[in-house]
Every structure is written in C-alpha cells, then in structure tokens.
Scaffold this motif. Sequence first.
Motif, PDB file in Angstrom:
ATOM      1  N   GLU A 193       0.842  -1.199   0.000  1.00  0.00           N
ATOM      2  CA  GLU A 193       0.000   0.000   0.000  1.00  0.00           C
ATOM      3  C   GLU A 193       0.882   1.254   0.000  1.00  0.00           C
ATOM      4  O   GLU A 193       1.831   1.349   0.774  1.00  0.00           O
ATOM      5  N   PRO A 194       0.574   2.234  -0.853  1.00  0.00           N
ATOM      6  CA  PRO A 194       1.440   3.416  -0.954  1.00  0.00           C
ATOM      7  C   PRO A 194       1.413   4.326   0.266  1.00  0.00           C
ATOM      8  O   PRO A 194       2.303   5.166   0.415  1.00  0.00           O
ATOM      9  N   ASN A 195       0.405   4.187   1.134  1.00  0.00           N
ATOM     10  CA  ASN A 195       0.338   5.059   2.311  1.00  0.00           C
ATOM     11  C   ASN A 195       0.338   4.265   3.608  1.00  0.00           C
ATOM     12  O   ASN A 195      -0.235   4.681   4.610  1.00  0.00           O
ATOM     13  N   ALA A 196       1.033   3.132   3.609  1.00  0.00           N
ATOM     14  CA  ALA A 196       1.237   2.395   4.857  1.00  0.00           C
ATOM     15  C   ALA A 196       2.290   3.115   5.692  1.00  0.00           C
ATOM     16  O   ALA A 196       3.311   3.566   5.163  1.00  0.00           O
ATOM     17  N   PRO A 197       2.082   3.258   6.997  1.00  0.00           N
ATOM     18  CA  PRO A 197       3.019   4.034   7.815  1.00  0.00           C
ATOM     19  C   PRO A 197       4.367   3.340   7.979  1.00  0.00           C
ATOM     20  O   PRO A 197       4.442   2.139   8.260  1.00  0.00           O
ATOM     21  N   GLY A 198       5.434   4.103   7.773  1.00  0.00           N
ATOM     22  CA  GLY A 198       6.784   3.598   7.986  1.00  0.00           C
ATOM     23  C   GLY A 198       7.326   4.039   9.333  1.00  0.00           C
ATOM     24  O   GLY A 198       7.073   3.416  10.351  1.00  0.00           O
ATOM     25  N   ARG A 199       8.037   5.181   9.342  1.00  0.00           N
ATOM     26  CA  ARG A 199       8.569   5.707  10.595  1.00  0.00           C
ATOM     27  C   ARG A 199       8.117   7.155  10.777  1.00  0.00           C
ATOM     28  O   ARG A 199       7.748   7.846   9.822  1.00  0.00           O
ATOM     29  N   LYS A 200       8.189   7.613  12.005  1.00  0.00           N
ATOM     30  CA  LYS A 200       7.824   8.995  12.310  1.00  0.00           C
ATOM     31  C   LYS A 200       8.939   9.935  11.847  1.00  0.00           C
ATOM     32  O   LYS A 200      10.116   9.682  12.094  1.00  0.00           O
ATOM     33  N   LYS A 201       8.548  11.046  11.216  1.00  0.00           N
ATOM     34  CA  LYS A 201       9.508  12.036  10.751  1.00  0.00           C
ATOM     35  C   LYS A 201       9.735  13.095  11.832  1.00  0.00           C
ATOM     36  O   LYS A 201       9.068  13.115  12.870  1.00  0.00           O
ATOM     37  N   LYS A 202      10.642  14.005  11.566  1.00  0.00           N
ATOM     38  CA  LYS A 202      10.956  15.083  12.507  1.00  0.00           C
ATOM     39  C   LYS A 202       9.709  15.892  12.857  1.00  0.00           C
ATOM     40  O   LYS A 202       9.519  16.313  14.007  1.00  0.00           O
ATOM     41  N   ILE A 203       8.833  16.086  11.887  1.00  0.00           N
ATOM     42  CA  ILE A 203       7.645  16.899  12.113  1.00  0.00           C
ATOM     43  C   ILE A 203       6.679  16.262  13.104  1.00  0.00           C
ATOM     44  O   ILE A 203       5.852  16.953  13.704  1.00  0.00           O
ATOM     45  N   TYR A 204       6.778  14.955  13.316  1.00  0.00           N
ATOM     46  CA  TYR A 204       5.795  14.243  14.132  1.00  0.00           C
ATOM     47  C   TYR A 204       5.705  14.834  15.536  1.00  0.00           C
ATOM     48  O   TYR A 204       4.622  15.200  16.013  1.00  0.00           O
ATOM     49  N   ASN A 205       6.829  14.920  16.229  1.00  0.00           N
ATOM     50  CA  ASN A 205       6.793  15.438  17.603  1.00  0.00           C
ATOM     51  C   ASN A 205       6.517  16.936  17.649  1.00  0.00           C
ATOM     52  O   ASN A 205       5.935  17.427  18.619  1.00  0.00           O
ATOM     53  N   VAL A 206       6.928  17.665  16.597  1.00  0.00           N
ATOM     54  CA  VAL A 206       6.577  19.086  16.546  1.00  0.00           C
ATOM     55  C   VAL A 206       5.059  19.226  16.500  1.00  0.00           C
ATOM     56  O   VAL A 206       4.460  20.003  17.253  1.00  0.00           O
ATOM     57  N   PHE A 207       4.430  18.452  15.622  1.00  0.00           N
ATOM     58  CA  PHE A 207       2.969  18.480  15.516  1.00  0.00           C
ATOM     59  C   PHE A 207       2.326  18.050  16.834  1.00  0.00           C
ATOM     60  O   PHE A 207       1.376  18.682  17.314  1.00  0.00           O
ATOM     61  N   LYS A 208       2.841  16.995  17.439  1.00  0.00           N
ATOM     62  CA  LYS A 208       2.216  16.431  18.635  1.00  0.00           C
ATOM     63  C   LYS A 208       2.243  17.397  19.809  1.00  0.00           C
ATOM     64  O   LYS A 208       1.258  17.511  20.559  1.00  0.00           O
ATOM     65  N   TYR A 209       3.339  18.104  19.986  1.00  0.00           N
ATOM     66  CA  TYR A 209       3.509  18.892  21.213  1.00  0.00           C
ATOM     67  C   TYR A 209       3.407  20.401  21.017  1.00  0.00           C
ATOM     68  O   TYR A 209       3.504  21.156  21.989  1.00  0.00           O
ATOM     69  N   ILE A 210       3.170  20.885  19.790  1.00  0.00           N
ATOM     70  CA  ILE A 210       3.232  22.327  19.540  1.00  0.00           C
ATOM     71  C   ILE A 210       2.128  23.095  20.254  1.00  0.00           C
ATOM     72  O   ILE A 210       2.255  24.298  20.508  1.00  0.00           O
ATOM     73  N   ASP A 211       1.044  22.418  20.623  1.00  0.00           N
ATOM     74  CA  ASP A 211      -0.059  23.091  21.315  1.00  0.00           C
ATOM     75  C   ASP A 211      -0.089  22.758  22.803  1.00  0.00           C
ATOM     76  O   ASP A 211      -1.113  22.908  23.463  1.00  0.00           O
ATOM     77  N   THR A 212       1.051  22.329  23.347  1.00  0.00           N
ATOM     78  CA  THR A 212       1.142  21.942  24.752  1.00  0.00           C
ATOM     79  C   THR A 212       2.231  22.753  25.449  1.00  0.00           C
ATOM     80  O   THR A 212       2.893  23.599  24.841  1.00  0.00           O
ATOM     81  N   GLU A 213       2.454  22.425  26.702  1.00  0.00           N
ATOM     82  CA  GLU A 213       3.492  23.100  27.481  1.00  0.00           C
ATOM     83  C   GLU A 213       4.897  22.848  26.928  1.00  0.00           C
ATOM     84  O   GLU A 213       5.842  23.549  27.284  1.00  0.00           O
ATOM     85  N   ARG A 214       5.044  21.878  26.046  1.00  0.00           N
ATOM     86  CA  ARG A 214       6.340  21.572  25.440  1.00  0.00           C
ATOM     87  C   ARG A 214       6.557  22.312  24.121  1.00  0.00           C
ATOM     88  O   ARG A 214       7.537  22.050  23.408  1.00  0.00           O
ATOM     89  N   SER A 215       5.691  23.232  23.768  1.00  0.00           N
ATOM     90  CA  SER A 215       5.716  23.871  22.458  1.00  0.00           C
ATOM     91  C   SER A 215       7.068  24.488  22.128  1.00  0.00           C
ATOM     92  O   SER A 215       7.684  24.179  21.098  1.00  0.00           O
ATOM     93  N   LEU A 216       7.557  25.365  22.968  1.00  0.00           N
ATOM     94  CA  LEU A 216       8.821  26.051  22.676  1.00  0.00           C
ATOM     95  C   LEU A 216       9.994  25.082  22.649  1.00  0.00           C
ATOM     96  O   LEU A 216      10.948  25.269  21.883  1.00  0.00           O
ATOM     97  N   GLU A 217       9.915  24.063  23.451  1.00  0.00           N
ATOM     98  CA  GLU A 217      10.982  23.047  23.484  1.00  0.00           C
ATOM     99  C   GLU A 217      11.116  22.341  22.137  1.00  0.00           C
ATOM    100  O   GLU A 217      12.221  22.197  21.597  1.00  0.00           O
ATOM    101  N   VAL A 218       9.980  21.908  21.553  1.00  0.00           N
ATOM    102  CA  VAL A 218      10.068  21.106  20.336  1.00  0.00           C
ATOM    103  C   VAL A 218      10.252  21.951  19.082  1.00  0.00           C
ATOM    104  O   VAL A 218      10.551  21.400  18.010  1.00  0.00           O
ATOM    105  N   THR A 219      10.108  23.267  19.183  1.00  0.00           N
ATOM    106  CA  THR A 219      10.282  24.123  18.005  1.00  0.00           C
ATOM    107  C   THR A 219      11.551  24.963  18.062  1.00  0.00           C
ATOM    108  O   THR A 219      11.832  25.714  17.125  1.00  0.00           O
ATOM    109  N   GLU A 220      12.323  24.857  19.118  1.00  0.00           N
ATOM    110  CA  GLU A 220      13.524  25.680  19.280  1.00  0.00           C
ATOM    111  C   GLU A 220      14.466  25.539  18.095  1.00  0.00           C
ATOM    112  O   GLU A 220      15.056  26.517  17.618  1.00  0.00           O
ATOM    113  N   PHE A 221      14.651  24.319  17.591  1.00  0.00           N
ATOM    114  CA  PHE A 221      15.575  24.068  16.483  1.00  0.00           C
ATOM    115  C   PHE A 221      15.225  24.888  15.247  1.00  0.00           C
ATOM    116  O   PHE A 221      16.093  25.212  14.422  1.00  0.00           O
ATOM    117  N   ALA A 222      13.941  25.220  15.086  1.00  0.00           N
ATOM    118  CA  ALA A 222      13.463  25.817  13.840  1.00  0.00           C
ATOM    119  C   ALA A 222      13.929  27.255  13.664  1.00  0.00           C
ATOM    120  O   ALA A 222      14.024  27.735  12.521  1.00  0.00           O
TER     121      ALA A 222
END
Length: 714
Positions: free
Chosen positions: A499-528
């Motif tokens: 299947e062309p859209n079977a999940p492989g591995r999580k990309k860098k954006i995964y944790n940014v998306f997951k935590y950007i609206d939480t108390e960890r927001s600035l932590e996970v976006t600092e690199f950017a």
Amino acid sequence: MVRRLSAVVVAGAVVLLGQSPALAQDRAETENGDDVLVISSVRVTDGVVEVVGSGAGAGAEVAVHGGSPAAEPGDVVDATAEGTGTADGSGGFTVSIPRSDGAGDRLYSQFVAEAGGAVSGGHFADDFAFTPRYDYPYQPPASKKGLSGTQMADDVEELGATSSKFNLPFQKLVDAGPAADPGTQITFESQGRTFYFNRSYVERMDRQVKTLYEAGAPPYFILLLQNKARENSALDVLMHPNADPSQGGRIFAFNTVTDEGIAHYTAAVEFLTDRYSRTDARYGRAAGWVVGNEIDAQWVWGNAGEMTMDEYLDHYMTTLRLTYLAARKATTEPVVMTSLTKHWNHSHDTNPLRSYKPRDILDSLARRSKNTGDFPWHVAYHSYPQDLRDPRFWNDPDATHDVDTKYVTFKNLEVLVDYMRRPEMLYQGEPRRIALTEQGAHTLSTEDGEELQAAAYALAYYRILFLDGIDAFVNQRHVTHGNSALRHGLWTNDPDRPEPNAPGRKKKIYNVFKYIDTERSLEVTEFAKDIIGITNWSEMVPGFDPDKLAVRDLPTTVGTDIDAVTLGTGPALSDFSTDTDNWEAGVNTSSVSHITDNGGALRVHFNNNADLKFWSTIAKTWKGTNVDLPQPINATNTPHLTIPIRVPDPGNLGTRHAKIKVHSTNGTTAEGTATLHSTDWTTLTLDLSTWTGNTTINNIKVWVRGTTNNDWSG
C-alpha cells in the motif's frame, strides 16, 4: 400580461449577479414609472414562507411565483402563482405561502414577484426561522491543529488533532435506483421521493467518521464527484451536463442544472447532514461541509467544461446554496464552505475559460449571495507555499502583504483574513469563517529535508494560531503517499508494504505536531529558529505570546502494575456476564462480542470485516474498545482501575503493548501503558490516586498493539 425585461435581466438573477452591484437594483421596473419591484427577504418558518418586497405600487395586486433554484426568473414567473397579496400605500408587500408544496419543500425554491406588468429578480430564503432536526449552536474546533489523510484514528488521538478531513466522492455514495438486493442499500426520503445509498460505503464511512469524532477530530467533509463508474451508481445524473471527462479533470462539477440532478444532489446532502449532525453523534459528527475542491482551477478540480467565471458560478452558486439549505434543515449553524487555492490574484491556466482568480470568485459569490438572498457560506482555503516543492514559504517572492498579491500562502494569510472583513464580504455584520482544509510543507530529498519541513510547520502553525479569524489549520497528509511527488506526511510510507500510504517511521515533524499546542511547544520548536533565520518567534509571528501556546493538556501518565495483588475491591464497572453493557468497537476495530460463560469476557474483533483498511490490521497501530459510562464515576475512595487482558501472539507482532486511557468530564486524561509478556490473562492496574480527573470518570479505552508492520489477524 407579464412583460419580460431586457436581455441582461431576463438572463436571471444568477447571471445578473456576475455584473456590478448597481445592476442588481435594475432588476425590474414598472411599466409607467421608475419604482423598482424587488423582493427584499424570504423568511422560512416551520410551516410558512413569507415573501417580503417593495416597489409594487400602492394597492397593487402582487403574485409570487416559486420555481427551480436553477431556473431563470422569467421562466419561474411563467408558472402558476403560489401566493398573492395586496401592496400597501407605499408599495410594500408581504405574501405568505405554505412551506410544504405537497411532498416538496419550498425552502429550496427561487421566488419571483410580479405586479402591474413588472417582474422582480429571483430571491431565495435568507431568513431562517425554522427549527432544525438537531438544535445546537456551531462549535468550532477545540484548537486550530488539524490533520488530513487520517488513516490511523488511534494516532490522531495521540497527536491531539482537533479536526480532520474526509474526501467524499458522491459516485460511491449515491445509487441510481433500487438494487436487486435491498440489503445492499439504505433508503432515504426527500421531497416525496425515495433515494438509495450504497450501504457498504456508508457503513465504512460511519466507522471512520465515528472514530475520528471520538478521537476529538471531527472531519470537514469534502463533497466531490469523480468519473469512476460502478454498478448502479448515480454518476451520470450527478455530473454536470457540460463536464468534459475526455479532456480534463480529476474532479467534476455537480449537476445542479437539471431537475433530476438537483433532486439527487439535494437528497444526498440531506442524507449526509442528517446522519452526521445528530445530537447523539451515533455515527460521528462533521466539522463542516466543503462544496467541491479548488473551484478556481475548475478544469482540473471541478470540471464543468470550458466557460467563463460568471457562467461557472451561475451553477456553482446553486450547488453552494442547496448545500446550505439542506444542511440547515439538519442543524442550527452548519458550516458550508467554498474551496479555493493559494492563487489569489491570478489564474492557474492562461485560458480564462478553465480557471479563475480566487479573489474574483469571492467578490462574485458575495454579490450574488447578497442580491438574491444572503446565507452564511464560508471559505476553505489552501495556503500551500508558493512553490509546492519548497517548504521555505517565508521566502515566497510573490506572496506580498497587499491586496493585489499574486499568492496567499502561509507567509501572508493576513491578506485573506483582512479581505473577508471588508463590509461587502460580511454576513449579517460578521466575517465569514475560514478553515485551511488542505496544505502542508514538502520534505526535500536533502540531509536537512525533514528539519525544513518541521520548521515550516512550526512557523505556519504559530502564525495561524495568533491570526484571529481562522478556525482550523488541517495539515495535508498523515502518512506520506508513496505515489505522490510531494512528501507532506508526519510519517514516511513503508516501502516494504504494497500500500502506498502504509506508515513507515515517524519524521521530525511528528513530535513538533504532537507537542506544539502543549506546554512543550517552545521546546520542540527551538531548532526551527536557526533554520528560518530568526532569534525570536515574534519576528515573523505578529502578536506572538508564549503564554498562549499551551491550549491542550497532555495526558497524565500514571503507574501501571502487572498482576498486582489487590488489597481491596471497588465497584465493578463491567463483568461482561451479559451483553447489556455499553462497550463498543473503538479505533481500528470492526466489532465486539461477549463471551458470557466462565464469568464473562469481551472479545474485540479487527480481522473479520473486509471493509477494514490495511492500517487497521497492521500490528503497530493501536486497536481497541471503549465505553461511555452511564454516569460519571467518583474513584477517590478506590482510585485503582483493574482490567484483565489476554492478547495472543501469532509470532509476527514484535513486542505487544497494552494501553488504558481514562477520561474525565473535566477534560483531562490519565493513561498507563504496559508491555505484555504472557499470552495468558494479564491483569493491569492503573493508580489514579494523583490524577485530578478521578472524581468524574466518564470514559475508558483499552488498546493493544504490536511493533511491526505485519498483518495481525486478531
């Protein structure tokens, strides 16, 4: 004798509205004067339609005619009058007509007034004073963070997305007529007729929509039509009669031109909005209804053949209006939206008969709506970067901060928001809603490609979060699609799966998306910040306030014991000795069944239904069951939840895990995870004593998964 008006006017209110607003005031004149005969409002109540207007002449007899929403007003007035009245001394009139036309509903009618030889322009319902089936106000998404291509509802919940997107191709949904086997269809009554819907497709849709809704991410339905025939499909009647499948188009315009096309389309929208607006959310619930896809690029994404923008909008406006009226019958404040691309002030194609400027479309829709009966249509915008293959939208050269900008991208969304606040764009003094229902950042095939994508998402999210006037930002793709040149997903695709859209591995954006609206927001976006070239987010995010980033509480992780010794007993929530409890199939499962002997147990099935998609049976996706408790439980005196679980190991799952999630009416969640080492019964005990939600527990979920991408027949 009725006098037909000049050619410009008798072309109909719909065509007329493509002209300047001033022309709308010249829709009709009396034979002997300059008084203009107009309908100013059409009020629809539960039982009556009230047509209000002016310019009839003192004491004149006024006849009101009703007809097809696609008809020209001159043709409508040729029909028998549906109601008559007498104008007052100033020429004003009110004519009341029963809402029911036998089996029909005059809510959908176009009304035309005729008095003293003059004919008004067409006017539609614009004062909605009737009670819908489900009477509750619109509830915007809990946050702006949304996700499309949501194959894995379990992951949607883990990520904390609050909206999603569901592409709904009508040729799969609507049947042309009764089938040989009635069990393969769902029937629905509309306008005194019976219409037929494909049961297997509806039930698949039910499962996906319900699990997305329960995961906290109700979908925006994208109403589409593809040229993909199937047995007994209503494709032929649903497709616009001028559509040209042989020449172009991936998506086609709906047929709201002929009576049969209007009847089938309206019935389908009534069916959908009734089903996915219920107060009990039996099948889940929609966030909104998007009519078509990127209509400014009509040749490709809404094909109705070559035609001018005004000709195209003649028909599209009918479709948009019918969608709202049908949805308004179901719920109090349905969100019905048009769909536009990033191409703000220029067209995709140099051929003006194949594509148009989004800004011009918005102007025309606003004029048309106000001149023939305003209603609350809204905007679904796709604000991709200028170059789809370059995620660095902050460098977009043609996305400027003025109203004549060529593009509206993540860089200059203020242009769209400000434009929709102009007086001529408002609905009843308020801006129309905006949802960004499809856009994302591509992952370049470079060493820093994943970091660039993640940085682009972070900046786009922050800009949208602090831009008042946008309801949702639905990121395109959950899993990168292997057949697409654009890699937008939070996951890679697995090249070892077919299947062309079977999940492989999580990309860098995964944790940014997951935590950007939480108390960890600035932590996970600092690199950017280094990637973008800034030292502070406020340099590119007007109004940035770090204290407003955490809009979602992370689940409380609680202690989880395996086969612990129970020192005391609390109340039994379920013993499964009968099938009268409320446990039901949850994420990536098809059904549950009870084993009532030997003390009782609940069996969860995720391999016995061919309609389940591959991501449901891939071992590493969570699969589970859940229960809504009849009354919230106060567990402060017995704050330990004990659940025995047995998970077989066919040998290809990898490591097996179980997760228990406990939800409270206060909006918080506690969760505990354990690794399962035995294929026999394993008792998991969660310690809820420190969790603030333990006084009002209202929902419990039990999930299991493996760690491989092998198929799991569970």
